[in-house]
Design a protein around this motif. Structure first.
Motif, mmCIF file in Angstrom:
data_model
loop_
_atom_site.group_PDB
_atom_site.id
_atom_site.type_symbol
_atom_site.label_atom_id
_atom_site.label_comp_id
_atom_site.label_asym_id
_atom_site.label_seq_id
_atom_site.Cartn_x
_atom_site.Cartn_y
_atom_site.Cartn_z
ATOM 1 N N UNK A 9 0.817 -1.193 0.000
ATOM 2 C CA UNK A 9 0.000 0.000 0.000
ATOM 3 C C UNK A 9 0.853 1.244 0.000
ATOM 4 N N UNK A 10 0.215 2.357 0.316
ATOM 5 C CA UNK A 10 0.904 3.645 0.362
ATOM 6 C C UNK A 10 1.028 4.104 1.806
ATOM 7 N N UNK A 11 2.194 4.618 2.136
ATOM 8 C CA UNK A 11 2.457 5.067 3.502
ATOM 9 C C UNK A 11 3.421 6.238 3.459
ATOM 10 N N UNK A 12 3.375 7.077 4.468
ATOM 11 C CA UNK A 12 4.324 8.180 4.545
ATOM 12 C C UNK A 12 5.640 7.701 5.137
ATOM 13 N N UNK A 13 6.684 8.430 4.813
ATOM 14 C CA UNK A 13 8.005 8.112 5.349
ATOM 15 C C UNK A 13 7.940 8.033 6.873
ATOM 16 N N UNK A 26 1.982 -26.694 -1.472
ATOM 17 C CA UNK A 26 2.912 -27.471 -0.662
ATOM 18 C C UNK A 26 3.168 -26.735 0.649
ATOM 19 N N UNK A 27 3.619 -27.483 1.616
ATOM 20 C CA UNK A 27 3.886 -26.853 2.889
ATOM 21 C C UNK A 27 5.147 -25.998 2.807
ATOM 22 N N UNK A 28 5.066 -24.811 3.353
ATOM 23 C CA UNK A 28 6.207 -23.897 3.318
ATOM 24 C C UNK A 28 7.365 -24.365 4.179
ATOM 25 N N UNK A 29 7.103 -25.269 5.110
ATOM 26 C CA UNK A 29 8.169 -25.705 6.001
ATOM 27 C C UNK A 29 9.277 -26.433 5.259
ATOM 28 N N UNK A 30 9.026 -26.813 4.018
ATOM 29 C CA UNK A 30 10.051 -27.469 3.206
ATOM 30 C C UNK A 30 10.991 -26.473 2.534
ATOM 31 N N UNK A 31 10.694 -25.169 2.662
ATOM 32 C CA UNK A 31 11.409 -24.170 1.879
ATOM 33 C C UNK A 31 11.975 -23.061 2.743
ATOM 34 N N UNK A 32 13.129 -22.590 2.328
ATOM 35 C CA UNK A 32 13.603 -21.312 2.837
ATOM 36 C C UNK A 32 12.966 -20.225 1.974
ATOM 37 N N UNK A 33 12.795 -19.052 2.554
ATOM 38 C CA UNK A 33 12.037 -18.008 1.891
ATOM 39 C C UNK A 33 12.841 -16.730 1.774
ATOM 40 N N UNK A 34 12.538 -15.986 0.733
ATOM 41 C CA UNK A 34 13.204 -14.701 0.552
ATOM 42 C C UNK A 34 12.220 -13.628 0.130
ATOM 43 N N UNK A 35 12.611 -12.409 0.393
ATOM 44 C CA UNK A 35 11.880 -11.249 -0.103
ATOM 45 C C UNK A 35 12.832 -10.449 -1.003
ATOM 46 N N UNK A 36 12.303 -10.025 -2.131
ATOM 47 C CA UNK A 36 13.032 -9.196 -3.076
ATOM 48 C C UNK A 36 12.155 -7.998 -3.420
ATOM 49 N N UNK A 37 12.754 -7.009 -4.031
ATOM 50 C CA UNK A 37 11.974 -5.858 -4.477
ATOM 51 C C UNK A 37 12.532 -5.319 -5.776
ATOM 52 N N UNK A 38 11.663 -4.665 -6.515
ATOM 53 C CA UNK A 38 12.072 -4.096 -7.784
ATOM 54 C C UNK A 38 11.431 -2.728 -7.950
ATOM 55 N N UNK A 39 12.278 -1.727 -8.033
ATOM 56 C CA UNK A 39 11.830 -0.360 -8.274
ATOM 57 C C UNK A 39 11.811 -0.098 -9.769
ATOM 58 N N UNK A 86 11.239 4.433 4.111
ATOM 59 C CA UNK A 86 11.831 5.577 3.420
ATOM 60 C C UNK A 86 11.308 5.611 1.983
ATOM 61 N N UNK A 87 11.333 6.766 1.348
ATOM 62 C CA UNK A 87 10.895 6.825 -0.060
ATOM 63 C C UNK A 87 11.661 5.858 -0.955
ATOM 64 N N UNK A 88 12.911 5.611 -0.650
ATOM 65 C CA UNK A 88 13.704 4.692 -1.473
ATOM 66 C C UNK A 88 13.308 3.230 -1.290
ATOM 67 N N UNK A 89 12.404 2.956 -0.362
ATOM 68 C CA UNK A 89 11.859 1.601 -0.219
ATOM 69 C C UNK A 89 10.713 1.347 -1.192
ATOM 70 N N UNK A 90 10.300 2.367 -1.919
ATOM 71 C CA UNK A 90 9.223 2.214 -2.883
ATOM 72 C C UNK A 90 9.609 1.213 -3.966
ATOM 73 N N UNK A 91 8.773 0.198 -4.143
ATOM 74 C CA UNK A 91 9.071 -0.874 -5.097
ATOM 75 C C UNK A 91 7.916 -1.872 -5.090
ATOM 76 N N UNK A 117 3.632 -7.281 -4.700
ATOM 77 C CA UNK A 117 2.708 -6.310 -4.130
ATOM 78 C C UNK A 117 3.409 -4.960 -4.067
ATOM 79 N N UNK A 118 2.696 -3.904 -4.424
ATOM 80 C CA UNK A 118 3.294 -2.580 -4.531
ATOM 81 C C UNK A 118 3.377 -1.911 -3.164
ATOM 82 N N UNK A 119 4.540 -1.350 -2.878
ATOM 83 C CA UNK A 119 4.743 -0.528 -1.690
ATOM 84 C C UNK A 119 5.200 0.853 -2.153
ATOM 85 N N UNK A 120 4.491 1.872 -1.726
ATOM 86 C CA UNK A 120 4.828 3.232 -2.097
ATOM 87 C C UNK A 120 5.005 4.067 -0.832
#
Length: 123
Positions: A9-13, A26-39, A86-91, A117-120
């Motif tokens: 969603x949208x949020x202020x700094x 499948x069950x997530x317990x079988x996997x390691x997980x990561x988060x990535x972002x793309x601006x 921060x604004x630079x986290x927008x992605x 999912x969009x973060x602004x």
């Protein structure tokens, strides 16, 4: 494994958001997980990762101390708590799963990806 992110969603700094990544198939317990972002106009970059057990995490320097990954294997869900945004986290933020037991910063090791999912963050 099908992954679906939510919580963007949208949020202020200075504000906070919590992203969720729900898995099915499948069950997530079988996997390691990561988060990535793309601006816009940039390559997809690593944000953080958590081992399959949740016992180990690793974060990019740009988010260390502000973002926290957690997982609830019983709910087949992984979370990304984002504070002091921060604004630079927008992605667009993506979660991903790989079959290793440890965390990974390598995008090419991940087998499954969500749709994002969009973060602004506004200043």
């Amino acid at each position: 494994v099908q992954l679906v992110e939510s919580g963007g969603g949208s949020v202020q700094a200075g504000g906070s958001l919590r992203l969720s990544c729900a898995a099915s198939g499948r069950t997530l317990s079988r996997y390691s997980m990561g988060w990535f972002r793309q601006a816009p106009g940039k390559e997809r970059e690593f944000v953080g990762s958590v081992s399959w057990s949740g016992g180990s995490t690793y974060y990019a320097d740009s988010v260390k101390g502000r973002f926290t990954i957690s997982r609830d294997n019983a709910k087949n869900t992984v979370y990304l708590q984002m504070n002091m945004l921060k604004p630079e986290d927008t992605a667009v933020y993506y979660c991903a799963a790989w079959s290793g037991t440890y965390y990974s910063i390598r995008r090419d090791e991940y087998d499954y990806w969500g749709q994002g999912t969009q973060v602004t963050v506004s200043s």
